[in-house]
Design an enzyme around this catalytic site. Structure first.
Site, PDB file in Angstrom:
ATOM      1  N   HIS A 103     -18.233   8.827  18.553  1.00 12.57           N
ATOM      2  CA  HIS A 103     -20.147   8.464  17.410  1.00 12.57           C
ATOM      3  C   HIS A 103     -21.169   9.826  17.179  1.00 12.57           C
ATOM      4  O   HIS A 103     -21.102   9.868  15.929  1.00 12.57           O
ATOM      5  CB  HIS A 103     -20.732   7.591  17.927  1.00 12.57           C
ATOM      6  CG  HIS A 103     -19.291   5.856  17.697  1.00 12.57           C
ATOM      7  ND1 HIS A 103     -20.918   4.769  17.581  1.00 12.57           N
ATOM      8  CD2 HIS A 103     -18.990   6.145  18.022  1.00 12.57           C
ATOM      9  CE1 HIS A 103     -19.816   4.080  17.537  1.00 12.57           C
ATOM     10  NE2 HIS A 103     -19.144   4.622  17.907  1.00 12.57           N
ATOM     11  N   HIS A 264      -9.161   2.585  21.713  1.00 12.13           N
ATOM     12  CA  HIS A 264      -9.378   1.134  22.571  1.00 12.13           C
ATOM     13  C   HIS A 264      -8.703   0.955  23.601  1.00 12.13           C
ATOM     14  O   HIS A 264      -8.480   0.486  23.963  1.00 12.13           O
ATOM     15  CB  HIS A 264      -9.401   0.554  21.842  1.00 12.13           C
ATOM     16  CG  HIS A 264     -10.694   0.323  20.237  1.00 12.13           C
ATOM     17  ND1 HIS A 264     -10.052  -0.856  19.000  1.00 12.13           N
ATOM     18  CD2 HIS A 264     -11.523   1.430  20.032  1.00 12.13           C
ATOM     19  CE1 HIS A 264     -11.294  -0.552  18.792  1.00 12.13           C
ATOM     20  NE2 HIS A 264     -12.295   0.389  19.110  1.00 12.13           N
TER      21      HIS A 264
END
Length: 736
Positions: A103, A264
């Site tokens: 991020h 993920h």
């Protein structure tokens, strides 16, 4: 009660992120009271005075002295040392730190090069309080003991990316490498993140197009809404958003799939309960006693199994702290159905789902697998499906693709590999690094430089064209991601050679003459000495400016250091370089209304900011370039001199002359200057020209350069600013 109908991410945002309260006695900038006033703040950001290490601090040297192995060991130990105040999921902080690094780097966007991991901007508002960054304040706080130990030897920007790398490696994944060199910022960057400062506001215009230069589809997200566009669980629509957002962050379809599937593979999502009932304000709105931490959770223990982050809940894999193929296998193994998390977020679970995933904090409790709408998108979108099935059947290809995509994600905003520091830098070069060939020849010396300047001036090329060519080549530089610039002489290659602002037909003639001179010079050398076209372009611009100063009665020599090389077309990604094409360049009085999203004057400030110029540097450069007559298409706008081609301060003298009365012309963004007594037309100008007399701050600087005793000062200030732009991309001289 309308909040109950809103997607969970919006509820998280409304719970406290993006605080907009203004204290009654808060001192505001001039723009607060007069929003139409030109904001020059971008030209004053990140000054050396802001750096507590001091203006002479050399981060590159400090980093090179760092004991990298000791640092990585400390990080690795931290990963499995769970803290009671913020317990690690599955006893391992690795997935948490991967999200932090991702991020931080994932805000990068191609159109203006802003965002990215450099500067460590995730520490500051607004990023520290974005809905997509919920609880990453805790990740950075967990890292503080390591940062404290190594201090000035590693920046927050480098540490966050390195920690993401170490996290991946600790869970069995082999990364491609790591490069340091991200110097820290000490204040929030001024970045346009969207048309509305409300959290999760749509960044699309009325026609549904994602606005330039934005990449994230909604305010406060890194990429896209995991529940689906606007919180609607439509996988195909989500795929469209994913493709657009990731492409604007420099990722193609394969890189996009590799990043999502690879990321993920690890960890879980957190949506234990309703954020509306449990979560407090983000860091920007939290009370002072929280010490910079936000999103205080009043439900249960407030952490561990009660954690609320995205509002989605669960893991993609039964081994969330190991690198496996489970994400892709599970995506295709099960038929997925829509349901809601405990927090009310849309997500997907296998039909007839079995409880097979251990709880992150109580191994005796089991849960079903889950997927986001954005995960299902990789299965239903035809192009993404081709890639995910190929990766599923070729684990090695998937692993390599993820390693490359992760390295690109975390290093894309650093610019060319010449800026990389450390001993873990990959030997391989990549096209997205804008590679340059090494110089395998002897550099020209002072005698050659003098001779070449004389030969350039004898070519018969107008001095204005030589200056214009050098400016066009060097001014593509962007300090935001260190791309562009003259090194490589890519102005002779596609796409730059045909950019409208560069006047292709004239440019090709100038480059042909300079290339011919380059070949003749190199052919005559017997000692392996050569001059690159990149060096010759700058040298010719310098020669023309020295001649223009000489005409003003000032003898000077612009400093010149050879060392630039010439890139090939194969080393130049046309699509990647296309985003560097100027939609406006106030220094050449060029503006394309159809392609620009801000006004001509705002575009000038943005351009100057990208060139890392101060207000005086911008002012001196523009005034000097005007009198040397380098406007695109030989426009007369702003050429306030009766002796074009002479480097003097007449632009400022005539601009501030009260014998001229200005009025709007019929042509857009054109103004006529009439003699107050005779009514005769004296000058023509654009808003970019007149802003230097109408804006009080710019006028103050213009008055300095218009003064009778400032003529020589102006010339020397112009030359200094010119030289700065010409050398912006010389990382071999100054590793920024």
């Amino acid at each position: 009660m309308i909040k109950k109908t809103l997607p969970v991410l919006i509820l998280l945002a409304l719970s406290g992120s993006f605080s907009t309260a203004v204290a009654a006695d808060k001192k505001e900038t001039q723009n607060f009271y007069y929003p139409e006033t030109l904001d020059l703040t971008p030209l004053r950001l990140h000054s050396p005075e802001s750096n507590p290490w001091g203006a002479d601090f050399d981060y590159a040297t400090r980093f090179q002295q760092l004991d990298m192995e000791a640092l990585k060991k400390d990080i690795k130990d931290l990963l499995t040392t769970s803290q009671d105040w913020w317990p690690a999921d599955y006893g391992h902080y690795g997935p948490f730190f991967i999200r932090m690094a991702w991020h931080g780097a994932g805000t990068y966007r191609t159109y203006d090069g802003r965002g990215g991991a450099s500067g460590g901007q995730q520490r500051f508002e607004p990023l520290n309080s974005w809905p997509d960054n919920v609880n990453l304040d805790k990740a950075r706080r967990l890292l503080w003991p390591v940062k404290k130990k190594y201090g000035s030897s590693i920046s927050w920007g480098d540490l966050m990316v390195l920690t993401g790398n170490v996290a991946l490696e600790s869970m069995g994944f082999k990364t491609l490498g790591f490069a340091g060199g991200r110097e820290d910022d000490w204040e929030s960057d001024l970045v346009y993140w969207g048309p509305d400062n409300k959290p999760l506001a749509d960044n699309r215009d009325k026609n549904g197009k994602l606005q330039k230069p934005l990449a994230a589809t909604q305010m406060g997200l890194i990429y896209v809404n995991p529940e689906g566009p606007g919180g609607k669980p439509d996988p195909l629509a989500s795929a469209k958003d994913i493709r657009e957002a990731f492409s604007r962050m420099a990722m193609d379809d394969e890189e996009t799939v590799a990043l999502i599937a690879g990321g993920h593979t690890f960890g879980k999502a957190h949506g234990a309960a309703s954020p509306e009932k449990c979560i407090g304000a983000g860091p920007d709105g939290a009370p002072v006693e929280e010490q910079g931490l936000g999103w205080k959770n009043k439900c249960g223990t407030g952490n561990g199994k009660y954690t609320i982050t995205s509002g989605l809940e669960g893991a993609w894999s039964t081994s969330p702290t190991q690198f496996t193929m489970q994400y892709l296998k599970n995506l295709y193994k099960y038929e997925w159905e829509l349901h809601k998390s405990p927090a009310g977020a849309y997500q997907w679970k296998p039909k007839k789902a079995a409880n097979i995933v251990q709880d992150a904090h109580d191994p005796s409790v089991l849960h079903p697998l889950m997927m986001f709408t954005t995960d299902i998108a990789l299965k239903v979108d035809p192009e993404y499906k081709k890639i995910t099935t190929r990766f599923l059947n070729d684990p090695k290809a998937f692993e390599q693709a993820f390693a490359r995509a992760w390295f690109k994600l975390t290093h894309r905003d650093m610019g060319p590999a010449a800026r990389y520091l450390g001993n873990e830098v990959p030997a391989e070069s990549f096209i997205w690094q804008d590679p340059l060939p090494a110089a395998d020849y002897t550099m020209i010396d002072g005698k050659d430089i003098k001779s070449l300047k004389e030969q350039v001036m004898d070519l018969g090329i107008p001095a204005s064209e030589l200056i214009k060519t050098a400016w066009a080549s060097a001014s593509t530089f962007r300090v935001t991601d260190y791309r562009g610039g003259n090194n490589g002489a890519r102005i002779r290659l596609q796409p730059e050679i045909n950019w409208e602002v560069n006047e292709p037909e004239k440019l090709k003639k100038v480059l042909a003459s300079l290339t011919s001179l380059q070949r003749e010079f190199n052919k005559k050398q017997s000692d392996g000495k050569k001059v690159s076209l990149a060096d010759l372009i700058v040298l010719s611009g310098n020669a023309a400016i020295e001649d223009a100063a000489r005409k003003a009665g000032v003898e000077l020599e612009i400093p010149f250091t050879p060392g630039r090389t010439d890139a090939s077309q194969e080393q130049t990604d046309v699509a990647s370089f296309s985003v560097l094409e100027p939609t406006a360049d106030g220094f050449r009085n060029y503006y394309s209304k159809s392609r620009s999203h801000i006004s001509p004057v705002e575009s000038l400030i943005d351009k100057a900011s990208q060139l890392d110029l101060t207000v005086p540097e911008m002012t001196a450069l523009l005034g000097g370039l005007r009198v040397m007559d380098i406007n695109t298409n030989n426009s007369s706008l702003g050429v306030f001199t009766d002796t074009p081609g002479v480097l003097d301060n007449k632009f400022f003298v005539n601009l501030l002359d009260m014998s001229t009365r200005w009025s709007k012309a019929d042509k857009e963004d054109t103004y006529n200057g009439f003699d107050r007594k005779t009514g005769a037309l004296k000058w023509k100008a654009s808003s970019v020209d007149l802003i230097f007399s109408s804006n009080p701050e710019l006028r103050a600087v213009a008055e300095v350069y218009a003064s009778d005793d400032a003529r020589n000062k102006f010339i020397h200030d112009f030359v200094k600013s010119w030289n700065k732009v010409m050398n912006s991309d010389r990382f071999d001289l100054n590793n920024k």
